[in-house]
Design an enzyme around this catalytic site. Structure first.
Site, PDB file in Angstrom:
ATOM      1  N   GLU A  71      37.330  47.589  38.445  1.00  0.00           N
ATOM      2  CA  GLU A  71      38.512  48.212  37.852  1.00  0.00           C
ATOM      3  C   GLU A  71      38.411  48.256  36.329  1.00  0.00           C
ATOM      4  O   GLU A  71      38.754  49.262  35.704  1.00  0.00           O
ATOM      5  CB  GLU A  71      39.784  47.456  38.261  1.00  0.00           C
ATOM      6  CG  GLU A  71      40.080  47.482  39.747  1.00  0.00           C
ATOM      7  CD  GLU A  71      39.472  46.309  40.514  1.00  0.00           C
ATOM      8  OE1 GLU A  71      39.998  45.992  41.590  1.00  0.00           O
ATOM      9  OE2 GLU A  71      38.471  45.711  40.051  1.00  0.00           O
ATOM     10  N   CYS A  81      41.981  41.883  36.717  1.00  0.00           N
ATOM     11  CA  CYS A  81      42.057  43.335  36.840  1.00  0.00           C
ATOM     12  C   CYS A  81      43.502  43.809  36.914  1.00  0.00           C
ATOM     13  O   CYS A  81      43.844  44.852  36.360  1.00  0.00           O
ATOM     14  CB  CYS A  81      41.271  43.795  38.061  1.00  0.00           C
ATOM     15  SG  CYS A  81      39.494  43.541  37.872  1.00  0.00           S
ATOM     16  N   CYS A 102      42.028  41.592  41.440  1.00  0.00           N
ATOM     17  CA  CYS A 102      42.139  40.172  41.103  1.00  0.00           C
ATOM     18  C   CYS A 102      43.138  40.021  39.949  1.00  0.00           C
ATOM     19  O   CYS A 102      43.575  41.014  39.368  1.00  0.00           O
ATOM     20  CB  CYS A 102      40.763  39.623  40.697  1.00  0.00           C
ATOM     21  SG  CYS A 102      40.222  40.143  39.047  1.00  0.00           S
TER      22      CYS A 102
END
Length: 158
Positions: free
Chosen positions: A57, A88, A85
């Protein structure tokens, strides 16, 4: 979701597989779309670049922002092969896309050996209880820079 969204998600998933097979990093891929144009592509490149922030990302956001010449992605969508996550997710919120589509979940990622649960837990802990010591120092000096920012006439807000 419609055909358009499925097409873009498949491209993100394909990037995940391609990057993994090429040995660049883990099984994660992402694209940034504006209208019907892909403006950013990313596969996980953590080991390939020795950069712990080179998640799919983040790589895709960086490319899209460079291409657009801006630090925000309003009017864009992000398609990612897995639920982002915590890092990100933070990058996504700073980039401000209109929406994020994801395929796998954080539980799926954990099942493949990418468990971010400890980060979610750490974020919720008081600073003194985190596993990496967070040690405050030189607050007054730092506050002087914030004061200078508040006075800066030509600052660009973001």
């Amino acid at each position: 979701m419609g055909k358009r969204e499925a097409h873009f998600m498949q491209l993100a998933i394909d990037l995940a597989l391609e990057g993994m097979q090429q040995g660049k990093g883990g099984p994660f891929g992402a694209i940034v779309v504006k209208g019907d144009e892909i403006i950013g592509r990313g596969a996980n490149q953590v080991p390939a670049t020795s950069d712990p922030t080179a998640h799919a990302e983040v790589v895709a956001i960086r490319e899209a922002c460079r291409k657009l010449g801006t630090f925000e992605l309003s009017g864009c969508e992000i398609y990612t092969s897995c639920e982002p996550c915590p890092m990100c997710l933070g990058a996504i919120y700073w980039a401000r896309p209109d929406r994020v589509y994801y395929a796998g979940t954080r539980a799926d990622a954990a099942g493949a050996g990418f468990d971010d649960a400890f980060i979610y837990k750490e974020i919720s802990l008081p600073l003194a209880e985190r596993s990496i010591p967070m040690i405050p120092m030189m607050k007054e000096e730092a506050l002087s820079v914030f004061a200078a920012w508040r006075q800066k006439a030509d600052k660009q807000r973001y």
